[in-house]
Design a protein around this motif. Structure first.
Motif, PDB file in Angstrom:
ATOM      1  N   LYS A  29       0.862  -1.058  -0.070  1.00  0.00           N
ATOM      2  CA  LYS A  29      -0.040  -0.096  -0.042  1.00  0.00           C
ATOM      3  C   LYS A  29       0.951   1.273  -0.135  1.00  0.00           C
ATOM      4  CE  LYS A  29      -4.103   1.770   2.223  1.00  0.00           C
ATOM      5  NZ  LYS A  29      -4.186   2.946   2.858  1.00  0.00           N
ATOM      6  N   GLY A  30       0.777   2.019  -0.967  1.00  0.00           N
ATOM      7  CA  GLY A  30       1.802   3.111  -0.942  1.00  0.00           C
ATOM      8  C   GLY A  30       3.032   2.911  -1.195  1.00  0.00           C
ATOM      9  N   ALA A  31       3.707   3.417  -0.064  1.00  0.00           N
ATOM     10  CA  ALA A  31       5.219   3.064  -0.052  1.00  0.00           C
ATOM     11  C   ALA A  31       5.683   1.961   0.693  1.00  0.00           C
ATOM     12  CB  ALA A  31       5.945   4.408   0.340  1.00  0.00           C
ATOM     13  N   LEU A  53       3.320   5.254  -8.640  1.00  0.00           N
ATOM     14  CA  LEU A  53       2.326   5.793  -7.730  1.00  0.00           C
ATOM     15  C   LEU A  53       2.317   4.939  -6.543  1.00  0.00           C
ATOM     16  CD1 LEU A  53      -0.564   6.897 -10.028  1.00  0.00           C
ATOM     17  CD2 LEU A  53       1.275   8.349  -9.067  1.00  0.00           C
ATOM     18  N   GLY A  54       3.269   3.807  -6.070  1.00  0.00           N
ATOM     19  CA  GLY A  54       3.454   3.062  -5.028  1.00  0.00           C
ATOM     20  C   GLY A  54       2.244   1.899  -5.296  1.00  0.00           C
ATOM     21  N   PRO A  57      -1.875   1.709  -6.042  1.00  0.00           N
ATOM     22  CA  PRO A  57      -2.512   3.291  -6.070  1.00  0.00           C
ATOM     23  C   PRO A  57      -4.228   2.829  -6.309  1.00  0.00           C
ATOM     24  CG  PRO A  57      -1.405   2.710  -7.972  1.00  0.00           C
ATOM     25  CD  PRO A  57      -1.289   1.707  -7.156  1.00  0.00           C
ATOM     26  N   SER A 255       2.102   2.340 -13.845  1.00  0.00           N
ATOM     27  CA  SER A 255       2.316   2.270 -12.223  1.00  0.00           C
ATOM     28  C   SER A 255       2.162   0.606 -11.636  1.00  0.00           C
ATOM     29  CB  SER A 255       0.871   2.972 -11.815  1.00  0.00           C
ATOM     30  OG  SER A 255       1.477   3.454 -10.182  1.00  0.00           O
ATOM     31  N   ILE A 375       5.187   9.282  -5.237  1.00  0.00           N
ATOM     32  CA  ILE A 375       4.369   9.850  -4.369  1.00  0.00           C
ATOM     33  C   ILE A 375       4.783   9.788  -2.590  1.00  0.00           C
ATOM     34  CG2 ILE A 375       2.064   9.902  -5.420  1.00  0.00           C
ATOM     35  CD1 ILE A 375       2.482   6.951  -3.012  1.00  0.00           C
ATOM     36  N   THR A 377       6.726  10.782   0.604  1.00  0.00           N
ATOM     37  CA  THR A 377       6.750  12.288   1.275  1.00  0.00           C
ATOM     38  C   THR A 377       7.953  12.142   1.975  1.00  0.00           C
ATOM     39  OG1 THR A 377       5.760  10.916   3.433  1.00  0.00           O
ATOM     40  CG2 THR A 377       4.170  11.899   1.975  1.00  0.00           C
ATOM     41  N   GLU A 380       8.392   9.986   5.111  1.00  0.00           N
ATOM     42  CA  GLU A 380       8.756   8.675   4.641  1.00  0.00           C
ATOM     43  C   GLU A 380      10.490   8.626   4.376  1.00  0.00           C
ATOM     44  OE1 GLU A 380       4.513   6.566   3.109  1.00  0.00           O
ATOM     45  OE2 GLU A 380       5.716   8.189   2.140  1.00  0.00           O
TER      46      GLU A 380
END
Ligand SMILES: *Cc1c(COP(=O)(O)O)cnc(C)c1O
Length: 399
Positions: A29-31, A53-54, A57, A255, A375, A377, A380
């Motif tokens: 999920k995500g990163a 997009l990880g 996404p 992605s 994506i 941050t 992270e």
């Protein structure tokens, strides 16, 4: 099954093409990603720069779900809407006019070279040779192995298809010297990814483009790794003030779904019906997903975010370099970043990161690469840096 059972099974079943990291990932999920033991990791490998997009996404999941219920696959004899929408988006946001969809980076480059050869046959008196660079990486097919200027990929498979000349990267004179009446194209990565995250001089690509225009030969950029926002702009060529005649894409384009493409300027789009094709290339399922991914990336200016966070990451890595004397170089653009050492400690560092919950890529025996989702941050990145610092500490003690 436990982690060890899966590893045993892999040993039995697979051809030995890769030394895997001892982790079985089951969810993402995500990163972040989780293994079959429930351990959580920060994923800075990004599926080899494909998970732009990880993991999973939401926009891509939604597009896949919807398209899976509507139309998964047709042959390319028919018009399908997701493919057309994706092609339009790519053309609107690039300097190129025409698109061909395939399934991978190697295939995208194969297609690009076939188009350049076709152009050579029709417009350049049968010229067919393609000049590529040492330390490049263009894929694993036989022809792309010949294009890939690294002996470790080439030697096991000689004789290789002919028509490729490998020359030094970031050296315009080498390209000039290799050019003859047989040359139809020069094909380069704007930044060499697999070969070490090698960033050329600011004016190199402009000089190459100038030479190609002067000689009337085709200027191909392999943006399989650098494209789709990875280096801080949608395509890396934008940062170098050039416009390729043909561009290959894959990796981050979907992605996470397997898709490749090559795009061409009108003037070099010389294929006739039947001269190239693909069964799965551009199928509705992957195109719907890639369209959703690319649309999100563009609408939310994700490349700019990658640039900002990438700069932040590189600055922090530079300060780590001050603290660990065995770090020799930090190289990167956007979120394609390498850390190089004066010793072959990449494997050790990778395992030290792994045990602390950070996934990184061993680029070379003496270098690691970071390709987190675009994506990611700053928070992270800070967390990853904390782990990396501890892992570097452990590696220093162990050596
Ligand atoms: C990964 C890569 C390829 C090959 O892509 P595949 O999808 O693995 O075939 C080609 N060119 C570049 C620049 C790459 O990074």
């Amino acid at each position: 099954m436990s982690q060890n059972d899966w590893q045993e099974l892999e040993k039995k079943l697979f051809l030995r093409t890769i030394n895997r990291v001892p982790v079985t990932l089951v969810r993402g999920k995500g990163a972040r990603a989780w293994d079959d033991q429930g351990r959580e990791y920060l994923d800075f490998t990004g599926g080899w720069a494909a998970n732009s997009l990880g993991h999973c996404p939401p926009v891509v999941v939604k597009a896949l779900e919807k398209q899976a219920r509507t139309l998964i696959h047709t042959s390319s004899q028919f018009y399908t809407v997701p493919q057309l929408e994706l092609a339009r988006l790519l053309v609107e946001h690039s300097c190129l006019n025409r698109v061909f969809f395939c399934n991978s980076g190697a295939e995208a480059n194969e297609g690009a070279v076939k188009l350049a050869r076709r152009y050579g046959k029709l417009r350049l008196n049968g010229a067919y040779e393609v000049i590529t660079a040492y330390n490049s990486f263009h894929g694993r097919t036989l022809a792309m192995t010949a294009a890939t200027g690294q002996s470790k990929f080439q030697e096991p498979y000689t004789p290789l298809p002919s028509g490729f000349i490998n020359v030094e990267y970031n050296n315009i004179e080498a390209i000039k010297q290799a050019t003859s009446e047989k040359t139809c194209a020069v094909a380069l990565e704007p930044i060499q990814g697999e070969g070490g995250v090698n960033i050329p001089d600011d004016d190199y690509l402009q000089k190459v483009q100038g030479w190609c225009r002067e000689k009337g030969i085709v200027f191909i950029l392999d943006e399989v790794q650098t494209g789709a926002g990875r280096t801080g702009t949608l395509f890396a060529y934008e940062q170098y003030g050039v416009e390729p005649d043909i561009m290959a894409l894959a990796k981050g384009l979907g992605s996470g779904v397997p898709i490749g493409a090559f795009l061409a300027k009108e003037e070099v789009s010389v294929f006739s019906p039947g001269e190239h094709g693909s069964t799965f290339g551009g199928n509705p399922l992957v195109c719907a997903a890639a369209y959703a991914a690319l649309k999100y990336l563009i609408d939310n200016n994700v490349p700019a975010q990658a640039k900002r966070v990438g700069n932040y990451f590189v600055a922090k890595l530079e300060s780590l370099k001050q603290q660990f004397d065995f770090i020799t170089e930090v190289r990167g653009r956007g979120l394609l970043i390498a850390l190089e050492f004066n010793q072959e400690i990449a494997e050790k560092l990778l395992l030290a990161c792994l045990s602390r919950g950070l996934l990184v890529n061993r680029l070379k025996p003496n270098a690691v690469r970071f390709m987190p989702p675009l994506i990611i941050t700053e928070k992270e990145v800070d967390k990853a840096l904390g782990i990396l610092r501890d892992a570097l500490e452990e590696t220093r003690k162990a050596k």
